[in-house]
Structures are given as structure tokens and as C-alpha cells.
Write an enzyme that holds these catalytic residues in place. Structure first.
Site, PDB file in Angstrom:
ATOM      1  N   GLY A   1      -5.696 -16.349  -6.005  1.00 10.06           N
ATOM      2  CA  GLY A   1      -4.599 -16.994  -6.713  1.00 10.06           C
ATOM      3  C   GLY A   1      -4.801 -17.264  -8.186  1.00 10.06           C
TER       4      GLY A   1
ATOM      5  NE  ARG B   1      -1.107 -12.570  -9.885  1.00 11.64           N
ATOM      6  CZ  ARG B   1       0.141 -12.152  -9.633  1.00 11.64           C
ATOM      7  NH1 ARG B   1       0.726 -11.300 -10.435  1.00 11.64           N
ATOM      8  NH2 ARG B   1       0.800 -12.603  -8.578  1.00 11.64           N
TER       9      ARG B   1
ATOM     10  CB  CYS C   1      22.882   2.346  -9.816  1.00 10.96           C
ATOM     11  SG  CYS C   1      22.948   3.978 -10.549  1.00 10.96           S
TER      12      CYS C   1
ATOM     13  CE1 TYR D   1      -0.139  -9.175  -4.440  1.00  8.75           C
ATOM     14  CE2 TYR D   1      -0.954  -9.963  -6.548  1.00  8.75           C
ATOM     15  CZ  TYR D   1      -1.028  -9.932  -5.166  1.00  8.75           C
ATOM     16  OH  TYR D   1      -1.989 -10.669  -4.527  1.00  8.75           O
TER      17      TYR D   1
END
Ligand SMILES: *Cc1c(COP(=O)(O)O)cnc(C)c1O
Length: 430
Positions: A240, A279, A344, A373
Site C-alpha cells: 500500500g 505499486r 467512444c 495497475y
């Protein structure tokens, strides 16, 4: 720190010009730096010294590419997996079974069987019902499952709501007040061996205080569980820690400060410490390399339409995430633009009113900090090919996931017998 730098006016990953990769592989393409990943693993390990033998289990969901996992496994990291698929990827990429932690709220009996037969360090259980299912599965297989409960410490992580996991109303973990009863029940179940406590309160945390608060609660729980007769050998502190995305924002706490806090709070627990960083290890080790298709006038700012879209990099659409966007070969000068993809959806917007390098159609640009991610969440929405991935190591580079092109996507579908057959040979052949 990362290994993406301008050399003679051209952005390189380690020793490889990004333009050379774009020419050879096409765009969009993810590019990862081995040196950056390895450096982050080293920095974290150094920050934990002199703790005895901590297990750093890389959170595979951040970037599950086999070459990424193999790079980190080679540096001695384990793996935190949240599905049978991730378990198999980790093993296939060379992670030792005894370095694998199995997390996640919805483990199925099949996934439990896979990990019990293949081996693992521990299951992080998220509920008593899950403990009961695992007990049944392990007993049926004649095995013993090493387990911890993931505790929900009820702290506010202070990050984006979609990546906060440690508040009482989140789906994750056993409420800390219910933990003693859950451990008592699990200890009485056949086929389970209680060995640890786990916590993970969220991702991209930019303040150590909520982590410290959660760890403090875990420490108190460990003492309480031991007093009740449980053996607690392992304490899993989750992942985290946030990373810098926006150089103009205050930097998140350093790995050194994080490690020092862990040593201070948990160093005396007499338990093997586990960390599950994702991360932190891979985030800054990747970029998404894309090309400007055209510039379209806009009401306030021109739209820079690039050939990457929200299907390739979902974080801005999903979390309002901010990624630095830079030209690969800056021409000089700046401009204010909206950066959008071809999909779109209005949500297919990477940046609004962004001051960035001036570019022209055909120029290459990168989205930085796209190692975590990012490719992991990519899809083929709008029938766009699945973006390839490249791993760089010094002067070497290799495609580590090929582009999944439209022929393969079409071939994966089939038209049932009751529908008219396609008139020509554009349909699937039988
Ligand atoms: C996602 C996740 C992690 C990794 O989080 P990062 O913010 O990438 O470090 C670790 N543990 C668990 C249980 C997770 O779900």
C-alpha cells in the site's frame, strides 16, 4: 527514482531509445525497466534491515507479466496472489511455493485445492466461512493449511475510496473485535494450522499514520492471541505504500521512513514479518509509449488524440489518476492540451488542460509511472488489440507480451449454428 531519461534529446529506458522500441513493436506499448524494479526491491529490503528474514511477497496483481514476476523472483521476492490464475503465474515464473501468500475475499474450493497441492507460505483468510471451507478442502486432501486471518482494523487509509480496504464498511477482512473468536474457531477446525495475522488497509497511501495505527492494533491483537494460547509466527503487514505520480505534489513517505516505522512498531513482535508491496516495486518502472494521431480543436484547449486509450490505461478513468505525460523527443516549447484516446467514451480522457511538451501528429509521448495497475487492467474494449509489453535490461530488450491482434480476438468468438453463417470467409472456419 527510475531509469527513464533523456539522452541526446531522446527518452531512453536504461540504454534503449524508446523510439527504437516503438519502431520495432508499434504503439501503444508498455515498456518496463528491470533496473528500476530491482532497485525498488533493494531499497525496501535495505529499509527493513536488520529485521531477520522478512518475506517480501510482491503483489502480483500490480503487474502479472511473467517476465516481471521472474525478474523479482530472481531477486528473492515471493508473491502475494489473489486468484488461482495468479498462483499459477507466480509458480510458472519461478516463485518458490514457500514464498507465496494467498489473499482475496472470494477464494474458491478449486483455488484452495490448487494452492494446497502446489504448496504455499499461508492463506490469508477473510472470514470464518472461508476458514470452514478451507478446513473441509484440506481435510479432504489430507493436508494442513497454514493460515492467518486478515484483520480489518477499521482505520481510514486516506486514499482514493476505490482503493481503501481497511475501514469497517469495506468488504475486506475480519473485524478486529471479532478476531479472537475467529482464531478460537479456526484453531478447533481440522486441517488448519493458525500461524499468523495479516492486514492491508489500502493502496497509494501517502501518509504513514494510518499504517502505523493499523500495525499498532495488529501488535495488540498478536499479544492477545498468544495469551489465549495461539502460536503466531508470522505478521503480514500488507502493501500500500504510495509512490510519486505528480512531481509537483508533496512526495509520499520514502521506503526508508516506512521501513523505520515498521522496525519501530513491529520489530519487537518476535514474528516473521511479511510485506506485500505491488505499486512500490513496479509503478515507476513502467511507461506507456504512445503516438499522437492528430490534434483536434477544442472549445478551450485542443485535444491531443493519442493511440493509447482507457482500455490500455484505465487508471485515469477509474481513479481520476494523474500520470505525467512527456514527449519522447521534445521539440522545445510547451502547450496546454487535453489528452484523449480514441475510445467512444468521454471518460477516455487522460488529462485535461495539461501543460506539456509541444507535440505534432506522429510524435511519440509517454505516460509515466505506468508499471502498476496499468497493463494489468487493460482490455480490448472497442475491439482494440491488447497492448504488448516490453522488458528492458541495460542494452537488451524483449517483447514479453505480444500484441493480441484483432484476428485473434475474432477467432476467439464463435457464431452458433442457429445464426446465419457469414457469407464470405471473414467468419470463423470450421
Ligand atoms: C493490492 C494488494 C496489495 C498491494 O498493494 P500496493 O498498493 O500495490 O502495494 C497487497 N496486499 C493485498 C492483500 C492487496 O490486495
Amino acid at each position: 527514482m527510475d531509469h527513464f531519461e533523456l539522452r541526446q534529446g531522446s527518452l531512453h529506458c536504461e540504454e534503449v531509445p524508446l523510439a527504437a522500441i516503438a519502431d520495432a513493436v508499434g504503439t501503444p506499448v508498455y515498456v518496463y525497466s528491470s533496473a528500476t524494479m530491482l532497485r525498488h526491491a533493494d531499497v525496501l529490503r535495505a529499509a527493513l534491515e536488520p529485521l531477520p528474514d522478512p518475506l517480501i511477497a510482491y503483489a502480483v496483481k500490480a503487474n502479472p507479466n511473467a517476465a516481471v514476476i521472474a525478474t523479482l523472483a530472481g531477486a528473492g521476492l515471493g508473491a502475494d496472489v489473489v486468484s488461482g490464475g495468479e498462483y499459477r503465474r507466480a509458480r510458472a515464473a519461478g516463485v518458490a511455493a514457500e514464498k507465496i501468500v494467498f489473499s482475496g475475499v472470494g477464494k474458491t474450493a478449486e483455488e484452495m485445492t490448487l494452492a494446497l497441492e502446489g504448496g504455499l507460505f499461508q492463506f490469508n483468510l477473510e472470514s470464518l466461512a472461508e476458514a470452514e471451507m478451507l478446513s473441509e478442502v484440506a481435510t479432504r486432501l489430507g493436508r494442513t493449511a497454514p493460515v492467518a486471518f486478515r484483520i480489518n482494523p477499521d482505520v481510514l487509509a486516506g486514499t482514493h475510496a476505490k482503493i481503501s480496504t481497511g475501514a469497517a464498511d469495506n468488504k475486506f477482512g475480519v473485524p478486529i473485535a471479532d478476531a479472537p473468536a475467529a482464531y478460537a474457531r479456526a484453531a478447533a477446525l481440522p486441517g488448519l494450522e493458525v500461524q499468523g495475522v495479516a492486514v492491508h488497509i489500502g493502496s497509494q497511501l501517502t501518509d504513514l499514520a494510518p499504517l502505523e495505527q493499523a500495525f499498532f492494533k495488529v501488535g495488540a491483537l498478536i499479544a492477545e492471541l498468544r495469551a489465549a494460547g495461539h502460536t503466531i509466527r508470522a505478521a503480514d503487514l500488507g502493501g500500500g505504500l504510495g509512490i510519486p505520480y505528480d512531481p509537483s505534489a508533496p512526495p509520499p513517505p520514502s521506503p526508508e521512513a516506512y521501513g523505520a516505522m515498521i522496525r519501530r512498531v513491529a520489530g519487537g513482535w518476535d514474528a516473521r514479518l511479511l510485506l506485500e508491496p505491488g505499486r512500490l516495486i513496479v509503478g515507476n518502472a513502467g511507461v506507456l509509449l504512445t503516438r499522437v494521431i492528430r490534434v483536434k480543436p477544442g472549445a478551450r484547449h485542443p485535444f491531443l488524440v493519442v493511440d493509447a486509450a482507457m482500455n490500455d490505461l484505465m487508471r485515469p478513468a477509474l481513479y481520476d489518476a494523474w500520470h505525467a505525460i512527456d514527449a519522447v523527443s521534445p521539440r522545445g516549447g510547451r502547450e496546454t492540451v487535453n489528452v484523449v484516446g480514441p475510445v467512444c467514451e468521454t471518460g477516455d480522457t487522460f488529462a485535461t488542460a495539461r501543460d506539456m511538451d509541444r507535440t505534432q501528429p506522429g510524435d511519440l509521448v509517454v505516460f509515466r509511472t505506468a508499471g502498476a495497475y496499468a497493463a494489468a487492467m487493460s482490455s480490448t474494449y472497442n475491439s482494440r488489440p491488447l497492448t504488448p509489453e516490453v522488458l528492458v535490461d541495460g542494452p537488451r530488450w524483449a517483447v514479453v507480451r505480444e500484441r493480441v491482434d484483432i484476428e485473434r480476438l475474432i477467432a476467439g468468438d464463435s457464431i452458433p449454428d442457429w445464426l446465419p453463417r457469414p457469407p464470405c470467409n471473414t467468419g470463423p472456419s470450421r
